[in-house]
Design a protein around this motif. Structure first.
Motif, short mmCIF file in Angstrom:
data_model
loop_
_atom_site.label_atom_id
_atom_site.label_comp_id
_atom_site.label_asym_id
_atom_site.label_seq_id
_atom_site.Cartn_x
_atom_site.Cartn_y
_atom_site.Cartn_z
N ALA A 119 118.96 -0.21 -58.56
CA ALA A 119 119.05 0.42 -57.24
C ALA A 119 120.07 -0.28 -56.35
CB ALA A 119 117.69 0.41 -56.57
N THR B 52 112.59 -2.52 -67.34
CA THR B 52 112.21 -3.76 -66.65
C THR B 52 113.46 -4.56 -66.26
OG1 THR B 52 110.10 -3.90 -67.83
CG2 THR B 52 110.96 -5.94 -66.88
N ILE C 275 115.31 -2.76 -63.34
CA ILE C 275 114.63 -2.90 -62.06
C ILE C 275 114.86 -4.30 -61.48
CG2 ILE C 275 112.35 -3.02 -60.98
CD1 ILE C 275 111.49 -0.78 -62.97
N SER C 276 114.84 -5.30 -62.34
CA SER C 276 115.01 -6.68 -61.86
C SER C 276 116.46 -7.01 -61.54
CB SER C 276 114.50 -7.66 -62.91
OG SER C 276 115.35 -7.65 -64.06
N PHE D 68 111.14 6.04 -62.51
CA PHE D 68 111.62 4.90 -61.73
C PHE D 68 112.75 5.31 -60.78
CE2 PHE D 68 109.96 3.29 -65.77
CZ PHE D 68 108.96 2.45 -65.30
N GLU E 5 111.10 6.85 -57.82
CA GLU E 5 110.49 5.82 -56.97
C GLU E 5 111.52 4.98 -56.23
OE1 GLU E 5 108.16 3.53 -59.67
OE2 GLU E 5 106.70 5.13 -60.04
N ARG F 126 113.49 2.77 -57.61
CA ARG F 126 113.60 1.42 -58.19
C ARG F 126 114.84 1.25 -59.06
NH1 ARG F 126 107.77 0.42 -60.71
NH2 ARG F 126 108.38 -1.77 -60.61
#
Length: 321
Positions: free
Chosen positions: A132, A191, A194-195, A211, A214, A216
């Motif tokens: 994001a 994962t 997102i991180s 995702f 959302e 993210r």
């Protein structure tokens, strides 16, 4: 010896063709098995959804069995070697029935010769996604960044997967260069996105769309020729990169030499199941399009996909050790 006794002794010498034939039970007379050559996931869900509807019509249980390993080759080989009686099927994918023959040095089966295509069940676009926080806002921006900074890593769910080949095709059509980082499945990819650990990924749309919604991660484009109804606000990559298309798909296959009447019956019932409103709605939630093609159309599609991805793999020098 009486005439009747002589006739009785002579019976074993009569040609088999004129002796009474043993009646064969009508198909299906026992449970049908669909082997999914992958771990539980989207493929597993599709097999269970369609299998449940086929079971209702055929009056026999349809049992789904996960048999993962070797990129789909283990479960697919089991079906290639099974009796061609309509009781053992495989849920094949673009990986097991189009890509693997191009990248695997010693295939345990021939994806064309050893199977009877029944029907393509589904088609699903992949997606190009970034964190994001990424500065890339669209495909044009991403291509510009890749050309300024060659060698950027891109993640996928594994070597030789449809998304790996999608990444290779993207590089070939945009004249960019990236470094492939394979993860063990989509969960690891999302994962890392997102991180912010991973700057870019190619993944199945159904895996990353929740995702994206959302906020993210950000999906820059879907890999179908046109936008998809599940997310019409996301552009197709082909709007910026002409000719780019990469679809994941699932289909039903039986062993070669399965009687045509059984193949045709399975195709009719699978297509009818896919046409059910509830099924279409469930597929739409995942960004998946139901298909239900004829056996001949599916056979032609598999042959075309095999040739297409073999060329991409050769150009990118993708091979499994």
């Amino acid at each position: 010896m009486t005439i009747t006794r002589r006739a009785a002794l002579a019976l074993p010498l009569l040609p088999a063709a004129i002796l009474p034939a043993r009646a064969q039970p009508a198909w299906p007379s026992q449970p049908i098995r669909i082997i999914v050559p992958f771990a539980a996931g989207v493929s597993d869900n599709i097999a269970r959804l369609v299998g449940a509807e086929i079971s209702k019509v055929l009056g026999q249980p349809v049992v789904v069995e996960n048999r993962p390993g070797a990129g789909g080759n283990i479960g697919s080989e089991a079906v290639a070697r099974a009796a061609p009686d309509g009781y053992t099927l495989v849920l094949g994918t673009i990986s097991s029935h189009a890509i693997n023959p191009a990248i695997t040095p010693r295939m345990p089966y021939d994806n064309i010769r050893d199977f009877a295509p029944i029907t393509q069940l589904s088609s699903q676009p992949n997606a190009i996604a970034v964190p994001a926080s990424s500065s890339a806002r669209d495909i044009n921006g991403l291509v510009a960044e890749l050309r300024r900074d060659p060698g950027r890593p891109f993640g996928t769910s594994g070597v030789g997967t449809s998304v790996h080949l999608a990444g290779a095709l993207f590089q070939q059509l945009t004249n960019t260069q990236m470094d492939h980082v394979p993860y063990r499945g989509s969960a690891g990819v999302t994962t890392a996105l997102i991180s912010g650990e991973l700057p870019l990924a190619f993944d199945n749309l159904s895996s990353v769309l929740p995702f994206h919604r959302e906020g993210r991660i950000r999906i820059l484009g879907v890999t179908s020729k046109e936008r998809v109804a599940a997310a019409p606000e996301i552009p197709a990559v082909a709007e910026t990169v002409p000719g780019f298309e990469s679809l994941s798909w699932h289909g039903l296959f039986a062993p070669a030499r399965t009687p045509g009447a059984i193949v045709q019956r399975l195709q009719r019932e699978a297509a009818a199941a896919l046409a059910l409103p509830a099924m279409a709605s469930r597929f739409a939630e995942l960004g998946i399009t139901p298909v239900g093609s004829t056996p001949d159309a599916f056979a032609a599609f598999v042959a075309s996909e095999t040739q297409r991805w073999a060329q991409v793999a050769r150009t990118a020098n993708i091979r499994l050790d």
